[in-house]
Design a protein around this motif. Structure first.
Motif, mmCIF file in Angstrom:
data_model
loop_
_atom_site.group_PDB
_atom_site.id
_atom_site.type_symbol
_atom_site.label_atom_id
_atom_site.label_comp_id
_atom_site.label_asym_id
_atom_site.label_seq_id
_atom_site.Cartn_x
_atom_site.Cartn_y
_atom_site.Cartn_z
ATOM 1 N N TYR A 135 0.863 -1.170 0.000
ATOM 2 C CA TYR A 135 0.000 0.000 0.000
ATOM 3 C C TYR A 135 0.902 1.222 0.000
ATOM 4 O O TYR A 135 1.834 1.305 0.789
ATOM 5 N N THR A 136 0.632 2.147 -0.883
ATOM 6 C CA THR A 136 1.490 3.319 -0.972
ATOM 7 C C THR A 136 0.705 4.570 -0.632
ATOM 8 O O THR A 136 -0.518 4.547 -0.538
ATOM 9 N N GLY A 137 1.435 5.638 -0.494
ATOM 10 C CA GLY A 137 0.811 6.901 -0.122
ATOM 11 C C GLY A 137 0.255 7.679 -1.301
ATOM 12 O O GLY A 137 -0.162 8.810 -1.137
ATOM 13 N N HIS A 138 0.247 7.091 -2.488
ATOM 14 C CA HIS A 138 -0.343 7.807 -3.620
ATOM 15 C C HIS A 138 -1.418 6.947 -4.266
ATOM 16 O O HIS A 138 -1.407 5.729 -4.187
ATOM 17 N N ASP A 139 -2.361 7.633 -4.897
ATOM 18 C CA ASP A 139 -3.546 6.956 -5.435
ATOM 19 C C ASP A 139 -3.296 6.173 -6.713
ATOM 20 O O ASP A 139 -4.103 5.326 -7.086
ATOM 21 N N ASP A 140 -2.177 6.434 -7.377
ATOM 22 C CA ASP A 140 -1.942 5.776 -8.661
ATOM 23 C C ASP A 140 -1.623 4.292 -8.530
ATOM 24 O O ASP A 140 -1.857 3.523 -9.448
ATOM 25 N N MET A 141 -1.072 3.886 -7.393
ATOM 26 C CA MET A 141 -0.692 2.481 -7.241
ATOM 27 C C MET A 141 -1.788 1.720 -6.505
ATOM 28 O O MET A 141 -2.130 2.046 -5.374
ATOM 29 N N PRO A 142 -2.316 0.698 -7.150
ATOM 30 C CA PRO A 142 -3.335 -0.118 -6.471
ATOM 31 C C PRO A 142 -2.701 -0.966 -5.372
ATOM 32 O O PRO A 142 -1.498 -1.211 -5.371
ATOM 33 N N ALA A 143 -3.514 -1.402 -4.437
ATOM 34 C CA ALA A 143 -3.046 -2.300 -3.374
ATOM 35 C C ALA A 143 -2.873 -3.695 -3.961
ATOM 36 O O ALA A 143 -3.678 -4.149 -4.758
ATOM 37 N N PHE A 144 -1.790 -4.361 -3.566
ATOM 38 C CA PHE A 144 -1.513 -5.715 -4.031
ATOM 39 C C PHE A 144 -1.262 -6.606 -2.836
ATOM 40 O O PHE A 144 -0.516 -6.242 -1.937
ATOM 41 N N GLU A 145 -1.896 -7.771 -2.817
ATOM 42 C CA GLU A 145 -1.593 -8.822 -1.857
ATOM 43 C C GLU A 145 -1.366 -10.080 -2.672
ATOM 44 O O GLU A 145 -2.255 -10.545 -3.357
ATOM 45 N N LEU A 146 -0.166 -10.610 -2.581
ATOM 46 C CA LEU A 146 0.197 -11.775 -3.379
ATOM 47 C C LEU A 146 0.148 -13.034 -2.538
ATOM 48 O O LEU A 146 0.398 -12.994 -1.331
ATOM 49 N N ASP A 147 -0.164 -14.161 -3.166
ATOM 50 C CA ASP A 147 -0.126 -15.436 -2.453
ATOM 51 C C ASP A 147 1.334 -15.918 -2.412
ATOM 52 O O ASP A 147 2.187 -15.387 -3.123
ATOM 53 N N PRO A 148 1.642 -16.891 -1.576
ATOM 54 C CA PRO A 148 3.040 -17.329 -1.422
ATOM 55 C C PRO A 148 3.726 -17.744 -2.726
ATOM 56 O O PRO A 148 4.899 -17.437 -2.924
ATOM 57 N N ASP A 149 3.021 -18.414 -3.621
ATOM 58 C CA ASP A 149 3.631 -18.806 -4.891
ATOM 59 C C ASP A 149 3.947 -17.586 -5.758
ATOM 60 O O ASP A 149 5.001 -17.525 -6.387
ATOM 61 N N GLN A 150 3.038 -16.616 -5.784
ATOM 62 C CA GLN A 150 3.284 -15.393 -6.550
ATOM 63 C C GLN A 150 4.466 -14.618 -5.977
ATOM 64 O O GLN A 150 5.274 -14.068 -6.724
ATOM 65 N N ILE A 151 4.568 -14.579 -4.662
ATOM 66 C CA ILE A 151 5.688 -13.893 -4.016
ATOM 67 C C ILE A 151 7.001 -14.554 -4.408
ATOM 68 O O ILE A 151 7.954 -13.881 -4.813
ATOM 69 N N HIS A 152 7.045 -15.866 -4.299
ATOM 70 C CA HIS A 152 8.260 -16.601 -4.675
ATOM 71 C C HIS A 152 8.649 -16.306 -6.119
ATOM 72 O O HIS A 152 9.809 -16.033 -6.424
ATOM 73 N N ASP A 153 7.675 -16.351 -7.011
ATOM 74 C CA ASP A 153 7.940 -16.141 -8.427
ATOM 75 C C ASP A 153 8.420 -14.709 -8.690
ATOM 76 O O ASP A 153 9.397 -14.500 -9.405
ATOM 77 N N LEU A 154 7.747 -13.724 -8.108
ATOM 78 C CA LEU A 154 8.130 -12.330 -8.345
ATOM 79 C C LEU A 154 9.512 -12.036 -7.772
ATOM 80 O O LEU A 154 10.336 -11.398 -8.423
ATOM 81 N N LEU A 155 9.798 -12.528 -6.576
ATOM 82 C CA LEU A 155 11.124 -12.311 -5.995
ATOM 83 C C LEU A 155 12.203 -13.020 -6.811
ATOM 84 O O LEU A 155 13.305 -12.490 -6.997
ATOM 85 N N SER A 156 11.886 -14.197 -7.331
ATOM 86 C CA SER A 156 12.839 -14.905 -8.198
ATOM 87 C C SER A 156 13.149 -14.068 -9.431
ATOM 88 O O SER A 156 14.304 -13.974 -9.855
ATOM 89 N N TYR A 157 12.132 -13.443 -9.984
ATOM 90 C CA TYR A 157 12.354 -12.594 -11.152
ATOM 91 C C TYR A 157 13.148 -11.343 -10.772
ATOM 92 O O TYR A 157 14.102 -10.973 -11.468
ATOM 93 N N LEU A 158 12.800 -10.699 -9.671
ATOM 94 C CA LEU A 158 13.523 -9.482 -9.263
ATOM 95 C C LEU A 158 15.008 -9.767 -9.043
ATOM 96 O O LEU A 158 15.847 -8.931 -9.370
ATOM 97 N N LYS A 159 15.326 -10.939 -8.545
ATOM 98 C CA LYS A 159 16.740 -11.305 -8.324
ATOM 99 C C LYS A 159 17.504 -11.406 -9.641
ATOM 100 O O LYS A 159 18.710 -11.181 -9.654
ATOM 101 N N THR A 160 16.808 -11.707 -10.726
ATOM 102 C CA THR A 160 17.508 -11.776 -12.018
ATOM 103 C C THR A 160 17.880 -10.391 -12.518
ATOM 104 O O THR A 160 18.705 -10.263 -13.427
ATOM 105 N N LEU A 161 17.295 -9.343 -11.971
ATOM 106 C CA LEU A 161 17.560 -7.976 -12.405
ATOM 107 C C LEU A 161 18.686 -7.315 -11.633
ATOM 108 O O LEU A 161 19.110 -6.211 -11.966
ATOM 109 N N GLN A 162 19.170 -7.951 -10.589
ATOM 110 C CA GLN A 162 20.227 -7.354 -9.769
ATOM 111 C C GLN A 162 21.526 -7.242 -10.522
ATOM 112 O O GLN A 162 21.869 -8.030 -11.332
#
Length: 105
Positions: free
Chosen positions: A78-105
């Motif tokens: 949740y952010t302090g500006h209206d442009d970003m929607p709220a996101f709640e990810l399930d554990p599998d989605q979290i794992h997948d997104l973090l795995s992808y973010l690590k490839t960008l480091q």
């Protein structure tokens, strides 16, 4: 002759198995980012974010340890500006997104 045929069959099986395995966590994470985040954030290594105030994903590791984002993603972003929607990810989605973010480091 039979041994040669078995050998060729084994080679074909070994070459086609990775293609049949399905998408990796990194690929699923990139797909999630493309579908849910790319409207505002740059999700690759080069492009600018469409929304200038949205940090490119390739820079997130400079602001936060990527693994530290796991809890925030589970509890909801949740952010302090209206442009970003709220996101709640399930554990599998979290794992997948973090795995992808690590490839960008």
């Amino acid at each position: 002759m039979l041994l040669n045929a078995l050998r060729h069959g084994l080679i074909v099986l070994l070459l086609t198995t990775p293609a049949l395995a399905g998408p990796t966590a990194e690929q699923r994470g990139k797909s999630y980012a493309r579908a849910n985040c790319a409207r505002c954030h740059a999700i690759d290594r080069r492009s600018d974010s469409p929304l200038k105030m949205a940090p490119p994903f390739r820079t997130l590791h400079q602001r936060y340890p990527i693994d530290a984002l796991e809890e925030a993603l589970a509890e909801g972003i949740y952010t302090g500006h209206d442009d970003m929607p709220a996101f709640e990810l399930d554990p599998d989605q979290i794992h997948d997104l973090l795995s992808y973010l690590k490839t960008l480091q």
